[in-house]
Design a protein around this motif. Sequence first.
Motif, short mmCIF file in Angstrom:
data_model
loop_
_atom_site.label_atom_id
_atom_site.label_comp_id
_atom_site.label_asym_id
_atom_site.label_seq_id
_atom_site.Cartn_x
_atom_site.Cartn_y
_atom_site.Cartn_z
N ILE A 45 51.98 44.86 36.19
CA ILE A 45 50.74 45.53 35.77
C ILE A 45 51.06 47.02 35.67
N LEU A 46 51.23 47.50 34.46
CA LEU A 46 51.54 48.90 34.22
C LEU A 46 50.26 49.66 33.89
N GLY A 47 50.20 50.89 34.34
CA GLY A 47 49.03 51.71 34.09
C GLY A 47 48.72 51.84 32.61
N GLY A 48 47.43 51.76 32.28
CA GLY A 48 47.00 51.87 30.89
C GLY A 48 46.36 53.21 30.60
N GLN A 49 45.40 53.20 29.68
CA GLN A 49 44.79 54.44 29.23
C GLN A 49 43.65 54.90 30.13
N THR A 50 43.21 54.03 31.05
CA THR A 50 42.15 54.41 31.98
C THR A 50 42.66 54.32 33.40
N THR A 51 42.01 55.04 34.30
CA THR A 51 42.47 55.12 35.68
C THR A 51 42.28 53.80 36.44
N ASP A 52 41.39 52.94 35.93
CA ASP A 52 41.15 51.66 36.61
C ASP A 52 41.72 50.48 35.82
N SER A 53 42.64 50.74 34.90
CA SER A 53 43.17 49.69 34.04
C SER A 53 43.79 48.55 34.84
N HIS A 54 44.48 48.88 35.91
CA HIS A 54 45.14 47.85 36.72
C HIS A 54 44.13 46.93 37.41
N GLU A 55 43.01 47.49 37.83
CA GLU A 55 41.99 46.70 38.50
C GLU A 55 41.35 45.70 37.53
N LYS A 56 41.20 46.10 36.29
CA LYS A 56 40.64 45.20 35.28
C LYS A 56 41.58 44.03 35.01
N ILE A 57 42.89 44.32 34.95
CA ILE A 57 43.86 43.24 34.73
C ILE A 57 43.86 42.28 35.92
N ALA A 58 43.80 42.85 37.12
CA ALA A 58 43.78 42.01 38.32
C ALA A 58 42.55 41.11 38.34
N SER A 59 41.40 41.66 37.98
CA SER A 59 40.16 40.88 37.96
C SER A 59 40.26 39.75 36.95
N LEU A 60 40.81 40.04 35.78
CA LEU A 60 40.97 39.02 34.75
C LEU A 60 41.88 37.89 35.23
N ALA A 61 42.96 38.27 35.91
CA ALA A 61 43.90 37.26 36.42
C ALA A 61 43.22 36.36 37.45
N LEU A 62 42.42 36.95 38.32
CA LEU A 62 41.75 36.18 39.36
C LEU A 62 40.65 35.27 38.79
N GLU A 63 40.03 35.72 37.71
CA GLU A 63 38.94 34.94 37.10
C GLU A 63 39.46 33.76 36.28
N LYS A 64 40.60 33.96 35.62
CA LYS A 64 41.03 33.01 34.59
C LYS A 64 42.22 32.12 34.98
N THR A 65 42.96 32.46 36.02
CA THR A 65 44.18 31.72 36.33
C THR A 65 44.31 31.49 37.83
N THR A 66 45.33 30.72 38.18
CA THR A 66 45.67 30.53 39.60
C THR A 66 46.78 31.49 40.01
N ALA A 67 46.99 32.52 39.23
CA ALA A 67 48.08 33.46 39.49
C ALA A 67 47.86 34.21 40.80
N SER A 68 48.96 34.66 41.40
CA SER A 68 48.92 35.50 42.59
C SER A 68 48.96 36.96 42.15
N VAL A 69 48.05 37.77 42.66
CA VAL A 69 47.93 39.17 42.26
C VAL A 69 48.39 40.07 43.40
N HIS A 70 49.22 41.05 43.08
CA HIS A 70 49.67 42.05 44.04
C HIS A 70 49.34 43.44 43.49
N LEU A 71 48.49 44.17 44.18
CA LEU A 71 48.22 45.56 43.83
C LEU A 71 48.85 46.45 44.88
N TYR A 72 49.37 47.61 44.44
CA TYR A 72 50.25 48.40 45.30
C TYR A 72 49.58 49.55 46.03
N GLY A 73 48.28 49.76 45.83
CA GLY A 73 47.59 50.82 46.56
C GLY A 73 48.00 52.22 46.15
N LYS A 74 48.24 52.40 44.85
CA LYS A 74 48.70 53.70 44.37
C LYS A 74 47.58 54.61 43.87
#
Length: 567
Positions: free
Chosen positions: A317-346
């Motif tokens: 999950i690379l940073g996008g054009q907005t400061t919360d871009s990573h959180e949106k990707i993580a939310s999408l992953a949790l909503e749509k898949t059984t994927a494991s999400v790791h956010l780094y607290g940056k």
Amino acid sequence: MEKRKVGVLGGGQLGRMLIEAANRLNIQVNVLDIDKSPAKQISSHDGHITGSFKDAKKVKELAESSDVVTVEIEHVDTQMLEEVSKDVVVEPSWNTLRIIKDKFAQKEYLKEHSIAVAESLDLEGKADGDQALRDVGREFGYPFMLKSKTEAYDGKGNFAVMTEEDVPAAIKSLGARPLYAEKWADFKMELAVMVVKTKDGVLTFPTVETVHEDSICKLTYAPPRGVERATQTRAQELAKKAIAAFEGKGVFGVEMFLLKDDSLVVNEIAPRPHNSGHYTIEACKISQYQAHLRAILDIPIVPEGLELIQPSIMLNILGGQTTDSHEKIASLALEKTTASVHLYGKGDARPGRKMGHITLLASTMAEAERQIQPLIDAVDNQKGKPLGPKSIPQEEPLVAVIMGSDSDLPTLRAGLEILTKLDIPFTTRITSAHRTPDWLREFSKNAVNTSVKVIIGAAGGAAHLPGMCASWTTLPVIGVPVKATHLDGVDSLYSMTQMPLGEPVATVGINNSTNGALLAVRILGASDERIRERLRLWMEGNEKEVLRKDKALLDQGWEVYLKGMGK
């Protein structure tokens, strides 16, 4: 287990994931980095040290409070590590870190130990950098890579010199750094192997495929797509040989190129856990972080723990054009898949910054690709990258249905319909044991390197097809005897069932491709609960159909019922 404290130079995402693994083993990790670094956020004790991991005094302070010192990043003060190594264990060796942190020295060291690397030229100290690069262009040809010897990572410190016109821009970009030039590697794929060096020897995780974008790892595929198992093994052996040449214990990341002639060359080595090994947290029983801790603390590692549990894909999950871009990707992953999400607290995202990663496991690589594609699209969209048409990954066949002649196809039709109804991906091929023996041998030997798990072989007459196939593969082979012109198929039945000791063929009844297909489904279902469930529902349907007929027979009487059957 003796409790020892591990000191880590650096507290970024790698340190954070190392602490996650350490907490499971009740190992205290002391981090040297700024306050509220990603690693410190998830570890609350008074053993952490605030400061720079390049500060010699702070390194000494960390060493004094730890039993073993290791690194999250190789760009550290190796002089200080050499000094503190007299009083504390440093893993891997400070000498290894000193060699590897200088990428040109790393390449020279590998060459000295007969490890294949790309050809390179030292440019440090060249008075006229512009002329030096033009000389490289004449010797290597274009394109070639201009690289900084030190402080280079995630594409920072690299410049692709595509033509002579790029020379001024290359000098402007990197001219102030210590440089070397590297011959262009005409590769077809980038591979990586995580290596674990212990007191007892060198182990490896599986070979993976890495996909880079803007010189940053974007995706990791485990296992690599379309790479023969023999090539994967060669990559593991090359990685083991490379790491065996260095001092010290721990996990090392070995990145390499698979060239178009199928040869392998080492690109770079990281003396620590690495981005290409994130997948191991979910996809292996022992993660690269736990393996690193076990290696430097001499805790046993069972080699089977490093094996792949299921095919997996890791997406950064690379940073996008907005400061919360990573959180949106993580939310999408949790909503749509059984994927494991790791956010780094940056904190806030910045374009291109590594904010986290997603790991998705599936029973097949094709299934994993289908599930993760929307997330890849979302990451690209966050970066402002235009989305072109996407090819839908085709289902990889789990069953191979082979026949000696196309005249066997009508007999196989019922079985193929069963596989289709139960949503089992399959491939059909014609290969004769007598007319195309070389092709049958090639197909049978290579089947184990594909997605195929079961082979169904149909043949009539002498019917040697499934038996010959079984002699060349370790996959289960199911024989379907086909009724030919003579002997009503009994000859085919006997041929398949009377296999020599040690060469089994699971043979079904004459012309009974339905049972051949259902047996293949049951074999697959032994390790796939979803296939078992589809088979259960199909079998329930059969039961209901029999009960319906029984009721109709009872209600109508046998004479009326028989007339309804057209008899």
